[in-house]
Write a protein that holds these residues in place. Structure first.
Motif, PDB file in Angstrom:
ATOM      1  N   THR A  45       1.100  -1.508   0.487  1.00  0.00           N
ATOM      2  CA  THR A  45      -0.419  -0.068   0.029  1.00  0.00           C
ATOM      3  C   THR A  45       0.587   0.959  -0.039  1.00  0.00           C
ATOM      4  O   THR A  45       0.554   2.173  -0.177  1.00  0.00           O
ATOM      5  CB  THR A  45      -0.711  -0.417   1.120  1.00  0.00           C
ATOM      6  N   GLY A  46       2.033   1.126   0.321  1.00  0.00           N
ATOM      7  CA  GLY A  46       2.709   2.418   1.192  1.00  0.00           C
ATOM      8  C   GLY A  46       3.233   2.784  -0.604  1.00  0.00           C
ATOM      9  O   GLY A  46       3.179   3.980  -0.954  1.00  0.00           O
ATOM     10  N   LEU A  47       4.253   1.706  -1.189  1.00  0.00           N
ATOM     11  CA  LEU A  47       4.385   1.576  -2.780  1.00  0.00           C
ATOM     12  C   LEU A  47       3.083   1.886  -3.646  1.00  0.00           C
ATOM     13  O   LEU A  47       3.851   3.314  -4.252  1.00  0.00           O
ATOM     14  CB  LEU A  47       4.604   0.493  -3.371  1.00  0.00           C
ATOM     15  N   VAL A  48       2.083   1.979  -3.484  1.00  0.00           N
ATOM     16  CA  VAL A  48       0.845   2.295  -4.114  1.00  0.00           C
ATOM     17  C   VAL A  48       0.615   4.308  -3.830  1.00  0.00           C
ATOM     18  O   VAL A  48       0.798   4.802  -5.022  1.00  0.00           O
ATOM     19  CB  VAL A  48      -0.459   1.610  -3.939  1.00  0.00           C
ATOM     20  N   GLU A  49       0.753   4.343  -3.196  1.00  0.00           N
ATOM     21  CA  GLU A  49       0.993   5.770  -2.673  1.00  0.00           C
ATOM     22  C   GLU A  49       1.887   6.287  -3.133  1.00  0.00           C
ATOM     23  O   GLU A  49       1.734   7.453  -3.458  1.00  0.00           O
ATOM     24  CB  GLU A  49       1.117   5.934  -1.429  1.00  0.00           C
ATOM     25  N   ALA A  50       2.931   5.902  -3.013  1.00  0.00           N
ATOM     26  CA  ALA A  50       4.314   6.777  -3.830  1.00  0.00           C
ATOM     27  C   ALA A  50       4.526   7.336  -5.236  1.00  0.00           C
ATOM     28  O   ALA A  50       4.918   7.708  -5.743  1.00  0.00           O
ATOM     29  CB  ALA A  50       5.724   6.068  -3.660  1.00  0.00           C
ATOM     30  N   ALA A  51       3.956   5.747  -5.417  1.00  0.00           N
ATOM     31  CA  ALA A  51       4.217   5.539  -7.436  1.00  0.00           C
ATOM     32  C   ALA A  51       2.936   6.851  -7.290  1.00  0.00           C
ATOM     33  O   ALA A  51       2.468   7.282  -8.822  1.00  0.00           O
ATOM     34  CB  ALA A  51       2.922   4.746  -8.204  1.00  0.00           C
ATOM     35  N   THR A  52       1.822   7.360  -7.060  1.00  0.00           N
ATOM     36  CA  THR A  52       0.763   8.466  -7.501  1.00  0.00           C
ATOM     37  C   THR A  52       0.667   9.692  -7.037  1.00  0.00           C
ATOM     38  O   THR A  52       0.155  10.392  -7.467  1.00  0.00           O
ATOM     39  CB  THR A  52      -0.665   8.461  -6.840  1.00  0.00           C
ATOM     40  N   ASP A  53       2.286  10.102  -6.309  1.00  0.00           N
ATOM     41  CA  ASP A  53       2.629  11.099  -6.221  1.00  0.00           C
ATOM     42  C   ASP A  53       3.328  12.214  -6.922  1.00  0.00           C
ATOM     43  O   ASP A  53       3.757  11.961  -8.015  1.00  0.00           O
ATOM     44  CB  ASP A  53       3.615  11.116  -4.702  1.00  0.00           C
ATOM     45  N   LEU A  54       2.144  13.519  -7.981  1.00  0.00           N
ATOM     46  CA  LEU A  54       2.279  13.252  -9.251  1.00  0.00           C
ATOM     47  C   LEU A  54       2.787  15.149  -8.449  1.00  0.00           C
ATOM     48  O   LEU A  54       2.894  15.938  -9.769  1.00  0.00           O
ATOM     49  CB  LEU A  54       0.628  13.803  -9.413  1.00  0.00           C
ATOM     50  N   SER A  55       3.712  15.267  -7.236  1.00  0.00           N
ATOM     51  CA  SER A  55       3.966  16.571  -7.512  1.00  0.00           C
ATOM     52  C   SER A  55       5.687  15.933  -7.521  1.00  0.00           C
ATOM     53  O   SER A  55       5.864  17.510  -8.281  1.00  0.00           O
ATOM     54  CB  SER A  55       4.323  16.894  -5.798  1.00  0.00           C
ATOM     55  N   VAL A  56       6.133  15.151  -8.238  1.00  0.00           N
ATOM     56  CA  VAL A  56       7.753  15.153  -9.269  1.00  0.00           C
ATOM     57  C   VAL A  56       7.008  16.411 -10.245  1.00  0.00           C
ATOM     58  O   VAL A  56       8.284  16.286 -11.082  1.00  0.00           O
ATOM     59  CB  VAL A  56       8.008  13.972  -9.367  1.00  0.00           C
ATOM     60  N   PHE A  57       6.069  16.253 -11.221  1.00  0.00           N
ATOM     61  CA  PHE A  57       5.281  16.647 -12.471  1.00  0.00           C
ATOM     62  C   PHE A  57       5.623  18.513 -11.998  1.00  0.00           C
ATOM     63  O   PHE A  57       5.739  18.712 -13.143  1.00  0.00           O
ATOM     64  CB  PHE A  57       4.651  16.088 -12.414  1.00  0.00           C
ATOM     65  N   GLU A  58       5.231  19.232 -11.469  1.00  0.00           N
ATOM     66  CA  GLU A  58       5.372  20.337 -10.863  1.00  0.00           C
ATOM     67  C   GLU A  58       6.571  21.180 -12.076  1.00  0.00           C
ATOM     68  O   GLU A  58       7.669  21.447 -11.092  1.00  0.00           O
ATOM     69  CB  GLU A  58       4.819  20.799  -9.400  1.00  0.00           C
ATOM     70  N   GLY A  59       5.883  21.987 -12.537  1.00  0.00           N
ATOM     71  CA  GLY A  59       7.615  22.633 -12.877  1.00  0.00           C
ATOM     72  C   GLY A  59       6.853  22.853 -14.307  1.00  0.00           C
ATOM     73  O   GLY A  59       5.809  22.355 -15.330  1.00  0.00           O
ATOM     74  N   ILE A  79       6.181  23.767 -21.827  1.00  0.00           N
ATOM     75  CA  ILE A  79       4.938  23.359 -21.201  1.00  0.00           C
ATOM     76  C   ILE A  79       4.827  23.280 -19.780  1.00  0.00           C
ATOM     77  O   ILE A  79       5.975  23.013 -19.349  1.00  0.00           O
ATOM     78  CB  ILE A  79       4.905  21.564 -21.587  1.00  0.00           C
ATOM     79  N   LYS A  80       3.838  23.440 -19.244  1.00  0.00           N
ATOM     80  CA  LYS A  80       3.649  23.994 -17.708  1.00  0.00           C
ATOM     81  C   LYS A  80       2.749  22.949 -17.110  1.00  0.00           C
ATOM     82  O   LYS A  80       1.412  22.604 -17.176  1.00  0.00           O
ATOM     83  CB  LYS A  80       3.595  25.597 -17.623  1.00  0.00           C
ATOM     84  N   VAL A  81       3.212  22.156 -15.998  1.00  0.00           N
ATOM     85  CA  VAL A  81       2.458  21.308 -15.969  1.00  0.00           C
ATOM     86  C   VAL A  81       2.201  21.917 -14.015  1.00  0.00           C
ATOM     87  O   VAL A  81       3.274  21.869 -13.762  1.00  0.00           O
ATOM     88  CB  VAL A  81       2.692  20.116 -15.402  1.00  0.00           C
ATOM     89  N   SER A  82       0.980  22.129 -13.630  1.00  0.00           N
ATOM     90  CA  SER A  82       0.799  22.888 -12.373  1.00  0.00           C
ATOM     91  C   SER A  82      -0.825  21.993 -11.704  1.00  0.00           C
ATOM     92  O   SER A  82      -1.399  21.529 -12.306  1.00  0.00           O
ATOM     93  CB  SER A  82       0.442  24.175 -12.640  1.00  0.00           C
ATOM     94  N   GLN A  83      -0.353  22.516 -10.556  1.00  0.00           N
ATOM     95  CA  GLN A  83      -2.488  21.926  -9.751  1.00  0.00           C
ATOM     96  C   GLN A  83      -2.953  23.089  -9.456  1.00  0.00           C
ATOM     97  O   GLN A  83      -2.585  24.230  -8.730  1.00  0.00           O
ATOM     98  CB  GLN A  83      -1.636  21.342  -8.387  1.00  0.00           C
ATOM     99  N   GLN A  84      -4.118  23.525  -9.550  1.00  0.00           N
ATOM    100  CA  GLN A  84      -4.943  24.494  -9.699  1.00  0.00           C
ATOM    101  C   GLN A  84      -5.752  23.950  -9.674  1.00  0.00           C
ATOM    102  O   GLN A  84      -6.625  23.035  -9.748  1.00  0.00           O
ATOM    103  CB  GLN A  84      -5.606  24.551 -11.210  1.00  0.00           C
ATOM    104  N   ASP A  85      -7.019  23.941  -8.150  1.00  0.00           N
ATOM    105  CA  ASP A  85      -7.850  23.844  -8.137  1.00  0.00           C
ATOM    106  C   ASP A  85      -8.268  22.331  -7.262  1.00  0.00           C
ATOM    107  O   ASP A  85      -8.916  21.448  -7.407  1.00  0.00           O
ATOM    108  CB  ASP A  85      -9.302  23.994  -8.346  1.00  0.00           C
ATOM    109  N   GLY A  86      -7.012  22.222  -6.785  1.00  0.00           N
ATOM    110  CA  GLY A  86      -6.942  20.548  -6.551  1.00  0.00           C
ATOM    111  C   GLY A  86      -6.432  19.666  -7.093  1.00  0.00           C
ATOM    112  O   GLY A  86      -6.387  17.803  -7.092  1.00  0.00           O
ATOM    113  N   SER A  87      -6.217  19.568  -8.919  1.00  0.00           N
ATOM    114  CA  SER A  87      -6.541  19.051  -9.725  1.00  0.00           C
ATOM    115  C   SER A  87      -5.158  19.545 -10.949  1.00  0.00           C
ATOM    116  O   SER A  87      -5.306  20.973 -10.782  1.00  0.00           O
ATOM    117  CB  SER A  87      -7.540  19.502 -10.890  1.00  0.00           C
ATOM    118  N   TRP A  88      -4.404  18.758 -11.070  1.00  0.00           N
ATOM    119  CA  TRP A  88      -3.196  18.973 -11.942  1.00  0.00           C
ATOM    120  C   TRP A  88      -3.616  19.245 -13.685  1.00  0.00           C
ATOM    121  O   TRP A  88      -4.611  18.198 -14.055  1.00  0.00           O
ATOM    122  CB  TRP A  88      -2.494  17.305 -12.139  1.00  0.00           C
TER     123      TRP A  88
END
Length: 184
Positions: free
Chosen positions: A39-53, A65-74
């Motif tokens: 379960t811990g591995l699954v949670e780590a795999a869905t960490d999308l903060s690596v894409f912010e930038g 290309i710009k990737v960001s989080q807006q209103d809780g969505s990527w």
């Protein structure tokens, strides 16, 4: 059977039953910890903060290309051409892509990928490769992969900027090719 052998037989039967029960408890305890670890591995795999930038196809080019989080969505945005009255286009939603779908976009073992995010129409898909794997694979010179309409390549994370650039310009427009053998 005598009373003495009957008591001995009952005591002897308690031993295998006790072993079976102890083994079952031991194995179930091991299985619970494995489930928690998975379960811990699954949670780590869905960490999308690596894409912010911001990203580009070359270190020498401005962000495209710009990737960001807006209103809780990527979301992702593409840089507009110089003629536009804004730098970035309207935000497009992004969604998590399952590891089982990775081979549709990238020729890399899904175990070596931390997370994958893409547009719902899958015209653009971004993948983040585990840093240790990116360091040992000679075909990768970045931790980030992009799939843009049937083609996959590495991309580079760069500083975000708000400078309009002419990304639609023809870079070969002013090149003149002379005949090198004119003297013959």
């Amino acid at each position: 059977m005598s009373l003495r052998s009957n008591i001995f037989y009952k005591r002897l039967m308690c031993l295998p039953v006790g072993i079976v029960v102890s083994s079952a408890l031991f194995l179930s305890a091991c299985n619970d910890s494995n489930i928690q670890a998975d379960t811990g591995l699954v949670e780590a795999a869905t960490d999308l903060s690596v894409f912010e930038g911001c990203y580009t196809v070359s270190h020498d080019e401005p962000a495209q290309i710009k990737v960001s989080q807006q209103d809780g969505s990527w979301v992702m945005q593409m840089k507009e051409p110089a003629s536009a009255k804004r730098v970035w286009d309207d935000a497009e939603p992004l969604e998590v892509i399952e590891n089982s779908d990775i081979p549709q976009f990238f020729s890399i073992d899904p175990d070596n990928v931390d997370a994958v995010i893409g547009r719902p129409d899958r015209v653009l898909v971004l993948g983040h490769v585990k840093p240790a794997y990116a360091n040992i694979d000679p075909l990768l010179d970045s931790e980030y992969l992009s799939y843009i309409y049937r083609g996959a390549n590495t991309i580079y994370r760069v500083e975000c900027d708000d400078v309009n650039t002419d990304i639609l310009a023809n870079p070969h427009a002013n090149i003149v090719i002379d005949n090198v053998n004119e003297s013959l």
